[in-house]
Motif scaffolding. Sequence first.
Motif, short mmCIF file in Angstrom:
data_model
loop_
_atom_site.label_atom_id
_atom_site.label_comp_id
_atom_site.label_asym_id
_atom_site.label_seq_id
_atom_site.Cartn_x
_atom_site.Cartn_y
_atom_site.Cartn_z
N ALA A 184 -7.94 -17.70 -13.56
CA ALA A 184 -8.07 -19.14 -13.82
C ALA A 184 -7.84 -19.94 -12.54
O ALA A 184 -8.53 -20.94 -12.28
CB ALA A 184 -7.08 -19.54 -14.90
N VAL A 185 -6.86 -19.51 -11.71
CA VAL A 185 -6.62 -20.18 -10.44
C VAL A 185 -7.85 -20.10 -9.55
O VAL A 185 -8.25 -21.09 -8.91
CB VAL A 185 -5.39 -19.57 -9.73
N LEU A 186 -8.48 -18.94 -9.49
CA LEU A 186 -9.71 -18.79 -8.69
C LEU A 186 -10.80 -19.72 -9.20
O LEU A 186 -11.50 -20.38 -8.40
CB LEU A 186 -10.20 -17.34 -8.74
N GLY A 187 -10.96 -19.78 -10.52
CA GLY A 187 -12.00 -20.65 -11.08
C GLY A 187 -11.75 -22.12 -10.79
O GLY A 187 -12.67 -22.87 -10.44
N ILE A 246 -17.58 -13.02 -17.38
CA ILE A 246 -18.63 -13.11 -16.36
C ILE A 246 -19.71 -14.12 -16.76
O ILE A 246 -20.06 -15.01 -15.95
CB ILE A 246 -19.24 -11.71 -16.09
N PRO A 247 -20.26 -14.08 -17.98
CA PRO A 247 -21.20 -15.14 -18.36
C PRO A 247 -20.55 -16.52 -18.37
O PRO A 247 -21.20 -17.53 -18.04
CB PRO A 247 -21.66 -14.73 -19.76
N GLY A 248 -19.26 -16.59 -18.74
CA GLY A 248 -18.57 -17.88 -18.70
C GLY A 248 -18.49 -18.43 -17.29
O GLY A 248 -18.69 -19.64 -17.06
N THR A 249 -18.19 -17.55 -16.32
CA THR A 249 -18.17 -17.98 -14.91
C THR A 249 -19.54 -18.48 -14.48
O THR A 249 -19.66 -19.51 -13.77
CB THR A 249 -17.73 -16.81 -14.02
N ALA A 250 -20.58 -17.76 -14.90
CA ALA A 250 -21.94 -18.19 -14.56
C ALA A 250 -22.28 -19.54 -15.17
O ALA A 250 -22.94 -20.39 -14.54
CB ALA A 250 -22.94 -17.12 -15.02
N GLY A 251 -21.80 -19.78 -16.40
CA GLY A 251 -22.06 -21.07 -17.05
C GLY A 251 -21.38 -22.21 -16.31
O GLY A 251 -21.98 -23.29 -16.11
N VAL A 252 -20.13 -22.02 -15.90
CA VAL A 252 -19.43 -23.05 -15.13
C VAL A 252 -20.15 -23.30 -13.81
O VAL A 252 -20.30 -24.46 -13.36
CB VAL A 252 -17.96 -22.63 -14.88
N VAL A 301 -24.50 -14.14 -9.65
CA VAL A 301 -23.13 -14.05 -10.15
C VAL A 301 -23.04 -13.09 -11.33
O VAL A 301 -22.12 -12.27 -11.42
CB VAL A 301 -22.62 -15.45 -10.54
N ILE A 302 -24.00 -13.14 -12.23
CA ILE A 302 -24.00 -12.24 -13.38
C ILE A 302 -24.19 -10.79 -12.93
O ILE A 302 -23.48 -9.88 -13.39
CB ILE A 302 -25.09 -12.65 -14.39
N LEU A 303 -25.12 -10.58 -12.01
CA LEU A 303 -25.42 -9.21 -11.57
C LEU A 303 -24.23 -8.57 -10.86
O LEU A 303 -23.86 -7.42 -11.15
CB LEU A 303 -26.65 -9.21 -10.66
N ILE A 304 -23.62 -9.29 -9.93
CA ILE A 304 -22.53 -8.67 -9.18
C ILE A 304 -21.29 -8.48 -10.06
O ILE A 304 -20.51 -7.54 -9.87
CB ILE A 304 -22.18 -9.46 -7.90
N GLY A 305 -21.10 -9.39 -11.03
CA GLY A 305 -19.97 -9.23 -11.93
C GLY A 305 -20.09 -7.95 -12.76
O GLY A 305 -19.15 -7.15 -12.84
N PHE A 306 -21.27 -7.75 -13.35
CA PHE A 306 -21.46 -6.55 -14.17
C PHE A 306 -21.56 -5.29 -13.30
O PHE A 306 -21.21 -4.20 -13.76
CB PHE A 306 -22.68 -6.70 -15.07
N ALA A 307 -22.06 -5.45 -12.07
CA ALA A 307 -22.05 -4.30 -11.16
C ALA A 307 -20.62 -3.84 -10.89
O ALA A 307 -20.33 -2.65 -10.82
CB ALA A 307 -22.75 -4.67 -9.85
N MET A 308 -19.71 -4.81 -10.76
CA MET A 308 -18.32 -4.45 -10.51
C MET A 308 -17.69 -3.79 -11.72
O MET A 308 -16.86 -2.88 -11.58
CB MET A 308 -17.53 -5.71 -10.13
N THR A 309 -18.08 -4.21 -12.92
CA THR A 309 -17.56 -3.52 -14.11
C THR A 309 -18.03 -2.06 -14.11
O THR A 309 -17.28 -1.16 -14.51
CB THR A 309 -18.03 -4.20 -15.41
N GLY A 310 -19.27 -1.83 -13.66
CA GLY A 310 -19.76 -0.46 -13.57
C GLY A 310 -18.96 0.37 -12.58
O GLY A 310 -18.63 1.54 -12.84
#
Length: 398
Positions: free
Chosen positions: A96-99, A137-143, A163-172
Amino acid sequence: MTEDPLTEEARREQLIPLGQSPRSRRDLFLRKMLWIGVWLVFLSAPVHDLVSGKHTTTGTVGGWLGLAVFVGVYLTLVFRDMGSPATPGRVGVLIAVLGVLATLLSFMLGAPWLALYCYVSVACGATLPLRAACWAIPGTAGVLLLVGLHVGEQHALDLLILVILIGFAMTGVVQLVRTTIELRKARATVAQLAANEERLRLARDLHDLLGHSLSLITLKSELAGRMLPDHPDKAAQQVADIEQVSRQALVDVREAVTGYRRPRLAAELAGAQVALTAAGVTAEVPAEPALNGVPEDGESALAWALREAVTNVVRHSDAGRCTVELLRRQTLDGLVLELSVEDDGSGGSGKGPGNGLTGLTERLEKVGGTLEAGRVRHGFRLVARVPTATGVDVVSGA
Protein backbone atom coordinates in the motif's frame (compact mmCIF):
# COMPACT_ATOMS: atom_id res chain seq x y z
CA MET A 1 49.40 -15.02 -20.47
CA THR A 2 45.76 -15.81 -21.36
CA GLU A 3 43.32 -17.21 -18.87
CA ASP A 4 41.89 -20.66 -19.40
CA PRO A 5 38.24 -20.22 -20.55
CA LEU A 6 37.23 -23.35 -18.64
CA THR A 7 38.66 -21.84 -15.48
CA GLU A 8 36.70 -18.65 -16.06
CA GLU A 9 33.50 -20.63 -16.65
CA ALA A 10 34.09 -22.61 -13.48
CA ARG A 11 34.47 -19.33 -11.59
CA ARG A 12 31.18 -18.07 -12.95
CA GLU A 13 29.45 -21.30 -11.91
CA GLN A 14 31.02 -20.96 -8.49
CA LEU A 15 29.63 -17.43 -8.28
CA ILE A 16 26.04 -18.52 -8.93
CA PRO A 17 25.81 -22.33 -8.99
CA LEU A 18 22.95 -23.02 -11.36
CA GLY A 19 20.48 -25.81 -10.58
CA GLN A 20 21.59 -26.05 -6.94
CA SER A 21 20.22 -24.66 -3.73
CA PRO A 22 22.02 -21.57 -2.37
CA ARG A 23 25.09 -22.52 -0.38
CA SER A 24 25.37 -19.23 1.50
CA ARG A 25 23.66 -15.90 2.10
CA ARG A 26 25.81 -14.45 -0.65
CA ASP A 27 24.47 -16.96 -3.20
CA LEU A 28 20.90 -16.21 -2.11
CA PHE A 29 21.51 -12.45 -2.40
CA LEU A 30 23.01 -12.79 -5.88
CA ARG A 31 20.13 -14.91 -7.12
CA LYS A 32 17.49 -12.56 -5.81
CA MET A 33 19.40 -9.60 -7.25
CA LEU A 34 19.44 -11.34 -10.64
CA TRP A 35 15.65 -11.59 -10.71
CA ILE A 36 14.85 -8.27 -9.03
CA GLY A 37 17.53 -6.16 -10.76
CA VAL A 38 15.96 -6.81 -14.17
CA TRP A 39 13.04 -4.56 -13.29
CA LEU A 40 15.24 -1.61 -12.23
CA VAL A 41 15.35 -0.58 -15.89
CA PHE A 42 11.98 1.14 -15.37
CA LEU A 43 13.67 3.71 -13.09
CA SER A 44 15.18 5.32 -16.18
CA ALA A 45 12.04 7.38 -16.86
CA PRO A 46 11.75 8.99 -13.38
CA VAL A 47 15.52 9.55 -13.15
CA HIS A 48 15.63 11.14 -16.60
CA ASP A 49 12.70 13.36 -15.61
CA LEU A 50 14.53 14.56 -12.49
CA VAL A 51 17.83 15.35 -14.24
CA SER A 52 16.12 17.10 -17.15
CA GLY A 53 15.64 20.29 -15.07
CA LYS A 54 11.92 20.64 -15.77
CA HIS A 55 10.97 20.87 -12.11
CA THR A 56 11.61 23.43 -9.41
CA THR A 57 14.31 22.86 -6.82
CA THR A 58 11.69 21.87 -4.28
CA GLY A 59 10.04 19.48 -6.75
CA THR A 60 13.39 17.95 -7.71
CA VAL A 61 14.47 17.42 -4.09
CA GLY A 62 11.05 16.02 -3.23
CA GLY A 63 11.23 13.73 -6.27
CA TRP A 64 14.64 12.34 -5.27
CA LEU A 65 13.53 11.76 -1.71
CA GLY A 66 10.29 10.14 -2.78
CA LEU A 67 12.13 7.93 -5.30
CA ALA A 68 14.69 6.89 -2.66
CA VAL A 69 11.94 5.95 -0.19
CA PHE A 70 10.02 4.09 -2.92
CA VAL A 71 13.07 2.07 -4.02
CA GLY A 72 14.03 1.33 -0.41
CA VAL A 73 10.57 0.02 0.45
CA TYR A 74 10.45 -1.99 -2.78
CA LEU A 75 13.84 -3.66 -2.25
CA THR A 76 13.13 -4.35 1.43
CA LEU A 77 9.82 -5.96 0.57
CA VAL A 78 10.92 -8.06 -2.37
CA PHE A 79 14.30 -9.17 -1.01
CA ARG A 80 12.79 -10.29 2.27
CA ASP A 81 9.59 -11.94 1.08
CA MET A 82 10.20 -13.21 -2.46
CA GLY A 83 9.49 -16.95 -2.64
CA SER A 84 8.96 -17.28 1.13
CA PRO A 85 5.79 -17.51 3.21
CA ALA A 86 4.49 -13.97 3.50
CA THR A 87 3.29 -12.09 6.57
CA PRO A 88 0.02 -10.75 5.13
CA GLY A 89 -0.31 -7.68 7.35
CA ARG A 90 3.21 -6.32 6.91
CA VAL A 91 3.35 -7.16 3.20
CA GLY A 92 -0.03 -5.54 2.60
CA VAL A 93 1.06 -2.36 4.35
CA LEU A 94 4.31 -2.10 2.38
CA ILE A 95 2.54 -2.69 -0.94
CA ALA A 96 0.00 0.00 0.00
CA VAL A 97 2.91 2.37 0.76
CA LEU A 98 4.36 1.66 -2.70
CA GLY A 99 1.00 2.32 -4.33
CA VAL A 100 0.49 5.59 -2.47
CA LEU A 101 4.02 6.83 -3.28
CA ALA A 102 3.62 5.93 -6.98
CA THR A 103 0.29 7.79 -7.11
CA LEU A 104 1.54 10.91 -5.28
CA LEU A 105 4.75 11.16 -7.32
CA SER A 106 2.81 10.70 -10.58
CA PHE A 107 0.31 13.43 -9.66
CA MET A 108 3.07 15.79 -8.51
CA LEU A 109 5.76 15.21 -11.16
CA GLY A 110 3.89 13.93 -14.21
CA ALA A 111 3.53 10.99 -16.59
CA PRO A 112 7.15 9.64 -16.47
CA TRP A 113 6.50 8.53 -12.89
CA LEU A 114 3.78 6.13 -13.96
CA ALA A 115 6.61 3.62 -14.47
CA LEU A 116 6.66 3.16 -10.69
CA TYR A 117 3.46 1.12 -10.99
CA CYS A 118 5.58 -1.58 -12.66
CA TYR A 119 7.36 -2.03 -9.32
CA VAL A 120 4.07 -2.15 -7.44
CA SER A 121 2.93 -4.92 -9.78
CA VAL A 122 6.21 -6.83 -9.41
CA ALA A 123 5.97 -6.56 -5.62
CA CYS A 124 2.41 -7.92 -5.71
CA GLY A 125 3.46 -10.87 -7.86
CA ALA A 126 6.60 -11.61 -5.84
CA THR A 127 5.28 -11.42 -2.28
CA LEU A 128 1.54 -12.04 -2.21
CA PRO A 129 -0.12 -15.48 -2.27
CA LEU A 130 -1.28 -16.46 -5.75
CA ARG A 131 -4.96 -15.80 -5.13
CA ALA A 132 -4.30 -12.36 -3.63
CA ALA A 133 -1.85 -11.49 -6.43
CA CYS A 134 -4.50 -12.31 -9.04
CA TRP A 135 -6.59 -9.48 -7.58
CA ALA A 136 -3.82 -7.05 -6.64
CA ILE A 137 -2.11 -6.97 -10.07
CA PRO A 138 -5.26 -6.01 -12.05
CA GLY A 139 -6.09 -3.53 -9.28
CA THR A 140 -2.67 -1.91 -9.68
CA ALA A 141 -3.24 -1.73 -13.43
CA GLY A 142 -6.64 -0.09 -12.87
CA VAL A 143 -5.15 2.59 -10.61
CA LEU A 144 -2.41 3.17 -13.20
CA LEU A 145 -5.03 3.71 -15.91
CA LEU A 146 -6.99 6.22 -13.83
CA VAL A 147 -3.89 8.18 -12.82
CA GLY A 148 -2.54 8.03 -16.39
CA LEU A 149 -5.73 9.50 -17.79
CA HIS A 150 -5.57 12.28 -15.20
CA VAL A 151 -1.94 13.25 -15.88
CA GLY A 152 -2.40 13.04 -19.65
CA GLU A 153 -0.31 9.99 -20.50
CA GLN A 154 -1.11 9.04 -24.11
CA HIS A 155 0.34 5.54 -23.81
CA ALA A 156 -1.37 4.63 -20.55
CA LEU A 157 -3.00 1.60 -22.22
CA ASP A 158 0.37 0.22 -23.35
CA LEU A 159 1.78 0.70 -19.86
CA LEU A 160 -1.34 -0.97 -18.47
CA ILE A 161 -0.64 -4.14 -20.48
CA LEU A 162 3.01 -4.09 -19.42
CA VAL A 163 2.09 -3.80 -15.72
CA ILE A 164 -0.25 -6.79 -15.98
CA LEU A 165 2.26 -8.90 -17.90
CA ILE A 166 5.23 -8.32 -15.61
CA GLY A 167 3.10 -8.81 -12.49
CA PHE A 168 1.86 -12.21 -13.61
CA ALA A 169 5.31 -13.09 -14.94
CA MET A 170 6.63 -12.54 -11.43
CA THR A 171 3.95 -14.80 -9.97
CA GLY A 172 5.19 -17.48 -12.38
CA VAL A 173 8.76 -17.00 -11.19
CA VAL A 174 7.69 -17.26 -7.56
CA GLN A 175 5.68 -20.42 -8.20
CA LEU A 176 8.70 -21.88 -9.99
CA VAL A 177 10.93 -21.06 -7.02
CA ARG A 178 8.48 -22.61 -4.57
CA THR A 179 8.07 -25.72 -6.74
CA THR A 180 11.84 -26.09 -7.01
CA ILE A 181 12.20 -25.84 -3.24
CA GLU A 182 9.49 -28.47 -2.75
CA LEU A 183 11.13 -30.76 -5.31
CA ARG A 184 14.48 -30.45 -3.54
CA LYS A 185 12.84 -31.31 -0.23
CA ALA A 186 11.03 -34.25 -1.84
CA ARG A 187 14.27 -35.48 -3.40
CA ALA A 188 16.01 -35.28 -0.03
CA THR A 189 13.12 -37.17 1.57
CA VAL A 190 13.25 -39.87 -1.11
CA ALA A 191 17.00 -40.23 -0.60
CA GLN A 192 16.48 -40.56 3.16
CA LEU A 193 13.74 -43.14 2.68
CA ALA A 194 15.93 -45.11 0.29
CA ALA A 195 18.76 -45.10 2.82
CA ASN A 196 16.38 -46.24 5.57
CA GLU A 197 15.02 -49.01 3.34
CA GLU A 198 18.53 -50.20 2.54
CA ARG A 199 19.44 -50.25 6.23
CA LEU A 200 16.26 -52.20 6.95
CA ARG A 201 17.04 -54.67 4.15
CA LEU A 202 20.55 -55.19 5.47
CA ALA A 203 19.28 -55.68 9.02
CA ARG A 204 16.74 -58.27 7.85
CA ASP A 205 19.30 -60.12 5.75
CA LEU A 206 21.90 -60.24 8.49
CA HIS A 207 19.34 -61.37 11.05
CA ASP A 208 18.08 -64.18 8.84
CA LEU A 209 21.51 -65.24 7.63
CA LEU A 210 23.39 -65.17 10.91
CA GLY A 211 20.52 -66.49 13.01
CA HIS A 212 20.21 -69.61 10.86
CA SER A 213 23.93 -70.19 10.35
CA LEU A 214 24.95 -69.60 13.95
CA SER A 215 22.17 -71.85 15.23
CA LEU A 216 23.39 -74.64 12.95
CA ILE A 217 27.01 -74.07 14.03
CA THR A 218 25.96 -74.21 17.70
CA LEU A 219 24.08 -77.47 17.20
CA LYS A 220 26.92 -79.12 15.34
CA SER A 221 29.42 -77.89 17.92
CA GLU A 222 27.36 -79.51 20.68
CA LEU A 223 27.14 -82.73 18.69
CA ALA A 224 30.88 -82.71 18.07
CA GLY A 225 31.49 -82.18 21.79
CA ARG A 226 29.32 -85.13 22.73
CA MET A 227 30.87 -87.40 20.07
CA LEU A 228 34.48 -86.43 20.68
CA PRO A 229 35.40 -88.95 23.44
CA ASP A 230 33.84 -92.06 21.90
CA HIS A 231 33.38 -91.23 18.21
CA PRO A 232 36.24 -89.04 17.00
CA ASP A 233 35.50 -89.77 13.33
CA LYS A 234 31.91 -88.57 13.63
CA ALA A 235 33.08 -85.57 15.64
CA ALA A 236 35.56 -84.73 12.89
CA GLN A 237 32.70 -84.88 10.35
CA GLN A 238 30.69 -82.45 12.48
CA VAL A 239 33.69 -80.10 12.65
CA ALA A 240 34.04 -80.32 8.86
CA ASP A 241 30.33 -79.42 8.57
CA ILE A 242 30.87 -76.46 10.89
CA GLU A 243 33.67 -75.22 8.65
CA GLN A 244 31.47 -75.56 5.57
CA VAL A 245 28.55 -73.75 7.20
CA SER A 246 30.87 -70.98 8.41
CA ARG A 247 32.32 -70.48 4.94
CA GLN A 248 28.86 -70.38 3.38
CA ALA A 249 27.68 -67.91 6.04
CA LEU A 250 30.63 -65.65 5.23
CA VAL A 251 29.75 -65.77 1.52
CA ASP A 252 26.09 -65.07 2.27
CA VAL A 253 26.92 -62.09 4.46
CA ARG A 254 29.17 -60.61 1.78
CA GLU A 255 26.44 -61.03 -0.83
CA ALA A 256 23.84 -59.53 1.50
CA VAL A 257 26.03 -56.49 2.15
CA THR A 258 26.55 -55.91 -1.56
CA GLY A 259 22.82 -56.36 -2.18
CA TYR A 260 23.09 -59.24 -4.65
CA ARG A 261 21.92 -62.14 -2.53
CA ARG A 262 18.74 -63.84 -3.75
CA PRO A 263 18.14 -67.10 -1.84
CA ARG A 264 16.67 -70.03 -3.75
CA LEU A 265 13.84 -72.10 -2.34
CA ALA A 266 15.36 -75.42 -3.44
CA ALA A 267 18.61 -74.66 -1.60
CA GLU A 268 16.72 -73.59 1.53
CA LEU A 269 14.67 -76.82 1.47
CA ALA A 270 17.86 -78.84 1.41
CA GLY A 271 19.36 -76.71 4.17
CA ALA A 272 16.19 -77.10 6.25
CA GLN A 273 16.47 -80.89 6.02
CA VAL A 274 20.08 -80.75 7.24
CA ALA A 275 19.39 -78.30 10.06
CA LEU A 276 16.34 -80.15 11.39
CA THR A 277 18.07 -83.52 11.24
CA ALA A 278 21.11 -82.14 13.04
CA ALA A 279 18.82 -80.81 15.78
CA GLY A 280 17.26 -84.24 16.26
CA VAL A 281 13.93 -83.19 14.74
CA THR A 282 12.10 -85.65 12.49
CA ALA A 283 11.72 -83.67 9.27
CA GLU A 284 9.27 -84.01 6.41
CA VAL A 285 10.56 -81.71 3.70
CA PRO A 286 9.35 -81.71 0.06
CA ALA A 287 11.59 -82.53 -2.86
CA GLU A 288 12.78 -79.81 -5.24
CA PRO A 289 9.64 -77.83 -6.17
CA ALA A 290 8.37 -76.66 -9.55
CA LEU A 291 8.26 -72.87 -9.43
CA ASN A 292 6.75 -72.05 -12.81
CA GLY A 293 5.07 -68.67 -12.72
CA VAL A 294 6.54 -67.65 -9.36
CA PRO A 295 8.50 -64.36 -9.61
CA GLU A 296 12.07 -64.39 -8.34
CA ASP A 297 11.21 -61.91 -5.61
CA GLY A 298 8.37 -64.17 -4.49
CA GLU A 299 10.63 -67.21 -4.42
CA SER A 300 13.21 -65.29 -2.40
CA ALA A 301 10.56 -64.19 0.10
CA LEU A 302 9.43 -67.81 0.57
CA ALA A 303 13.06 -68.93 0.95
CA TRP A 304 13.58 -66.34 3.71
CA ALA A 305 10.34 -67.48 5.37
CA LEU A 306 11.47 -71.11 5.34
CA ARG A 307 14.86 -70.21 6.76
CA GLU A 308 13.36 -68.14 9.58
CA ALA A 309 10.75 -70.81 10.39
CA VAL A 310 13.33 -73.60 10.55
CA THR A 311 15.65 -71.45 12.66
CA ASN A 312 12.82 -70.84 15.14
CA VAL A 313 12.01 -74.56 15.26
CA VAL A 314 15.62 -75.44 15.98
CA ARG A 315 16.26 -72.70 18.55
CA HIS A 316 12.99 -72.15 20.39
CA SER A 317 10.40 -74.89 19.95
CA ASP A 318 11.87 -78.06 21.49
CA ALA A 319 9.96 -79.87 18.76
CA GLY A 320 10.36 -83.53 17.89
CA ARG A 321 8.71 -83.37 14.48
CA CYS A 322 8.45 -80.70 11.75
CA THR A 323 6.53 -80.80 8.47
CA VAL A 324 7.18 -78.51 5.52
CA GLU A 325 4.64 -78.29 2.71
CA LEU A 326 4.40 -76.37 -0.56
CA LEU A 327 1.02 -76.07 -2.24
CA ARG A 328 -0.65 -74.00 -4.90
CA ARG A 329 -4.00 -72.66 -3.77
CA GLN A 330 -6.75 -70.65 -5.40
CA THR A 331 -7.75 -67.73 -3.18
CA LEU A 332 -10.04 -64.74 -3.60
CA ASP A 333 -6.95 -62.72 -4.57
CA GLY A 334 -5.86 -65.25 -7.21
CA LEU A 335 -3.53 -68.21 -7.39
CA VAL A 336 -0.85 -68.33 -4.69
CA LEU A 337 2.08 -70.53 -3.75
CA GLU A 338 1.77 -71.43 -0.07
CA LEU A 339 4.60 -72.51 2.21
CA SER A 340 3.57 -74.18 5.46
CA VAL A 341 5.96 -75.07 8.31
CA GLU A 342 4.34 -76.84 11.27
CA ASP A 343 5.98 -78.38 14.33
CA ASP A 344 4.80 -80.08 17.51
CA GLY A 345 6.83 -77.90 19.82
CA SER A 346 6.02 -75.23 22.37
CA GLY A 347 5.99 -72.37 19.90
CA GLY A 348 8.66 -70.32 21.67
CA SER A 349 8.36 -67.86 24.53
CA GLY A 350 4.94 -66.56 23.52
CA LYS A 351 6.01 -62.91 23.99
CA GLY A 352 4.75 -61.83 20.59
CA PRO A 353 6.39 -61.74 17.15
CA GLY A 354 10.11 -61.10 17.14
CA ASN A 355 12.33 -59.29 14.68
CA GLY A 356 12.42 -62.31 12.39
CA LEU A 357 8.65 -62.59 11.89
CA THR A 358 8.33 -58.81 11.59
CA GLY A 359 11.00 -58.76 8.89
CA LEU A 360 9.29 -61.67 7.07
CA THR A 361 5.98 -59.84 7.08
CA GLU A 362 7.66 -56.81 5.48
CA ARG A 363 9.40 -58.97 2.87
CA LEU A 364 6.20 -60.72 1.87
CA GLU A 365 4.18 -57.51 1.75
CA LYS A 366 6.71 -56.05 -0.69
CA VAL A 367 5.98 -58.89 -3.17
CA GLY A 368 2.23 -58.89 -2.57
CA GLY A 369 2.32 -61.86 -0.20
CA THR A 370 1.04 -62.56 3.31
CA LEU A 371 2.27 -64.23 6.47
CA GLU A 372 0.33 -66.07 9.16
CA ALA A 373 2.02 -67.46 12.25
CA GLY A 374 0.67 -68.75 15.52
CA ARG A 375 0.07 -71.66 17.81
CA VAL A 376 -2.11 -74.54 16.71
CA ARG A 377 -3.54 -77.42 18.70
CA HIS A 378 -0.37 -79.53 18.79
CA GLY A 379 2.39 -76.97 18.19
CA PHE A 380 3.19 -73.95 16.07
CA ARG A 381 2.43 -73.21 12.40
CA LEU A 382 3.79 -70.63 9.97
CA VAL A 383 2.14 -70.05 6.58
CA ALA A 384 3.63 -67.76 3.92
CA ARG A 385 1.92 -67.06 0.60
CA VAL A 386 3.09 -65.30 -2.56
CA PRO A 387 1.12 -64.69 -5.77
CA THR A 388 1.79 -66.83 -8.83
CA ALA A 389 0.58 -66.80 -12.41
CA THR A 390 0.29 -70.46 -13.37
CA GLY A 391 -1.48 -73.59 -12.21
CA VAL A 392 1.47 -75.97 -12.33
CA ASP A 393 1.36 -78.38 -9.39
CA VAL A 394 4.05 -78.30 -6.74
CA VAL A 395 5.38 -81.36 -5.00
CA SER A 396 4.37 -81.34 -1.36
CA GLY A 397 4.82 -83.48 1.69
CA ALA A 398 7.84 -85.58 2.45
